[in-house]
Write an enzyme that holds these catalytic residues in place. Structure first.
Site, PDB file in Angstrom:
ATOM      1  N   PRO A 121       0.815  -1.227   0.000  1.00  0.00           N
ATOM      2  CA  PRO A 121       0.000   0.000   0.000  1.00  0.00           C
ATOM      3  C   PRO A 121       0.849   1.278   0.000  1.00  0.00           C
ATOM      4  CG  PRO A 121      -0.452  -1.354   1.962  1.00  0.00           C
ATOM      5  CD  PRO A 121       0.551  -2.093   1.151  1.00  0.00           C
ATOM      6  N   GLU A 148       2.881  -7.275   8.289  1.00  0.00           N
ATOM      7  CA  GLU A 148       3.120  -5.832   8.226  1.00  0.00           C
ATOM      8  C   GLU A 148       4.074  -5.453   7.092  1.00  0.00           C
ATOM      9  OE1 GLU A 148       1.346  -3.554  10.095  1.00  0.00           O
ATOM     10  OE2 GLU A 148       0.279  -5.403  10.585  1.00  0.00           O
ATOM     11  N   ARG A 155      -4.319  -8.961 -20.577  1.00  0.00           N
ATOM     12  CA  ARG A 155      -5.329  -8.675 -21.602  1.00  0.00           C
ATOM     13  C   ARG A 155      -4.866  -7.645 -22.627  1.00  0.00           C
ATOM     14  NH1 ARG A 155      -8.683  -4.888 -21.039  1.00  0.00           N
ATOM     15  NH2 ARG A 155     -10.539  -5.993 -21.697  1.00  0.00           N
ATOM     16  N   ASP A 212     -11.964   0.299 -24.519  1.00  0.00           N
ATOM     17  CA  ASP A 212     -12.172   0.257 -23.077  1.00  0.00           C
ATOM     18  C   ASP A 212     -11.873   1.602 -22.434  1.00  0.00           C
ATOM     19  OD1 ASP A 212     -12.939  -2.325 -22.960  1.00  0.00           O
ATOM     20  OD2 ASP A 212     -10.981  -3.119 -22.371  1.00  0.00           O
TER      21      ASP A 212
HETATM   22 CL1  6GU Z   1      -0.299  -3.939  -3.285  1.00  0.00          CL
HETATM   23  N1  6GU Z   1      -0.934  -4.698  -0.830  1.00  0.00           N
HETATM   24  C1  6GU Z   1      -1.686  -4.631   0.273  1.00  0.00           C
HETATM   25  N2  6GU Z   1      -1.404  -5.441   1.302  1.00  0.00           N
HETATM   26  N3  6GU Z   1      -2.689  -3.785   0.418  1.00  0.00           N
HETATM   27  C2  6GU Z   1      -2.951  -3.002  -0.626  1.00  0.00           C
HETATM   28  C3  6GU Z   1      -2.225  -3.025  -1.810  1.00  0.00           C
HETATM   29  C4  6GU Z   1      -1.193  -3.896  -1.889  1.00  0.00           C
HETATM   30  N4  6GU Z   1      -2.729  -2.113  -2.662  1.00  0.00           N
HETATM   31  C5  6GU Z   1      -3.727  -1.556  -2.010  1.00  0.00           C
HETATM   32  N5  6GU Z   1      -3.863  -2.075  -0.790  1.00  0.00           N
END
Ligand code: 6GU
Length: 235
Positions: free
Chosen positions: A90, A117, A155, A170
């Site tokens: 994230p 984590e 795709r 798209d």
């Molecule tokens: Cl790539 N990993 C995790 N654990 N949570 C996320 C993410 C990735 N992308 C958005 N939330």
């Protein structure tokens, strides 16, 4: 194109890779997907842990640097093509269609999936992967994010989609940054809901105009952030 997925849960991908377009792309050897179990790189012991508590305290566990770096360095030697390394987190740059188009140019992509984590920072310092997120929310691990990226990239590869035009049309693809217009198929009426008259008339110019307008209206209402910036009127 070759994908290498580094994960503690390789079985997560089984169902997904055995269905639909992905299955066909694998069968037709347009793509080659290899999964690698990070736990195989744990020091030998009963439970083969690859995680440990963070120095300095804090909740949860981190994936350790040694098994991760050893695993990925070994995976890199398994094929002569250079591997573009993506680490799913994230904290990463947010994935979008432009990135999918860029990744689709690669010969080989490695997807490093975190759990818990996340990874010891030295994984990133040593391997220098690109850190990628799929959006502002927290997943239990990078595996579902890796599937999202594989799906969006595959795709785009030549020969994967039947109708070569459907990529271009798209939403968000190179030629189009608007949302899709609404579409209808039979029946012409269901519970009093009718297909718009204009689509039944066969006037292709009028249909195209209607669809453009629908796309524009939807984009304004739902995703005005996608619209090109108004040219500034100030000097
Ligand atoms: Cl790539 N990993 C995790 N654990 N949570 C996320 C993410 C990735 N992308 C958005 N939330």
């Amino acid at each position: 194109m070759r994908f290498d997925i580094i994960t503690l849960f390789p079985a997560i991908f089984d169902g997904y890779l055995s269905q639909g377009l992905l299955e066909k792309a694998i069968q037709r050897e347009l793509i080659d997907i290899h999964r690698h179990d990070l736990r195989d790189w744990a020091p030998p012991s009963v439970h083969r842990p690859v995680d440990d508590k963070p120095f300095g305290g804090g909740p949860g566990m981190l994936i350790q640097v040694e098994p991760t770096v050893n695993c990925i360095e070994k995976v890199e030697t398994m094929d002569p093509r250079p591997m573009r390394k993506l680490l799913l987190t994230p904290q990463g740059r947010q994935f979008d269609q432009r990135m999918a188009e860029e990744f689709a140019e690669s010969e080989r992509i490695g997807l490093i999936c975190g759990r818990y984590e996340g990874f010891d920072q030295r994984v990133i310092d040593i391997l220098e992967p690109e850190e990628v997120s799929i959006g502002d929310f927290i997943l239990n691990g990078g595996e579902t994010a890796a599937m999202v990226i594989v799906d969006a990239v595959v795709r785009l590869l030549p020969g994967v989609l039947g109708d070569s035009q459907s990529n271009i049309d798209d939403s968000f693809s190179r030629g189009n940054r608007l949302l899709e217009f609404p579409q209808y198929t039979r029946p012409r009426e269901f519970r009093g809901h009718k297909v718009p008259e204009i689509l039944l008339g066969g006037n292709h110019a009028a249909i195209e105009k209607w669809r453009d307008e629908q796309s524009r209206q939807r984009t304004i209402q739902r995703r005005s952030d996608l619209l090109p910036e108004e040219p500034s009127s100030s000097n």
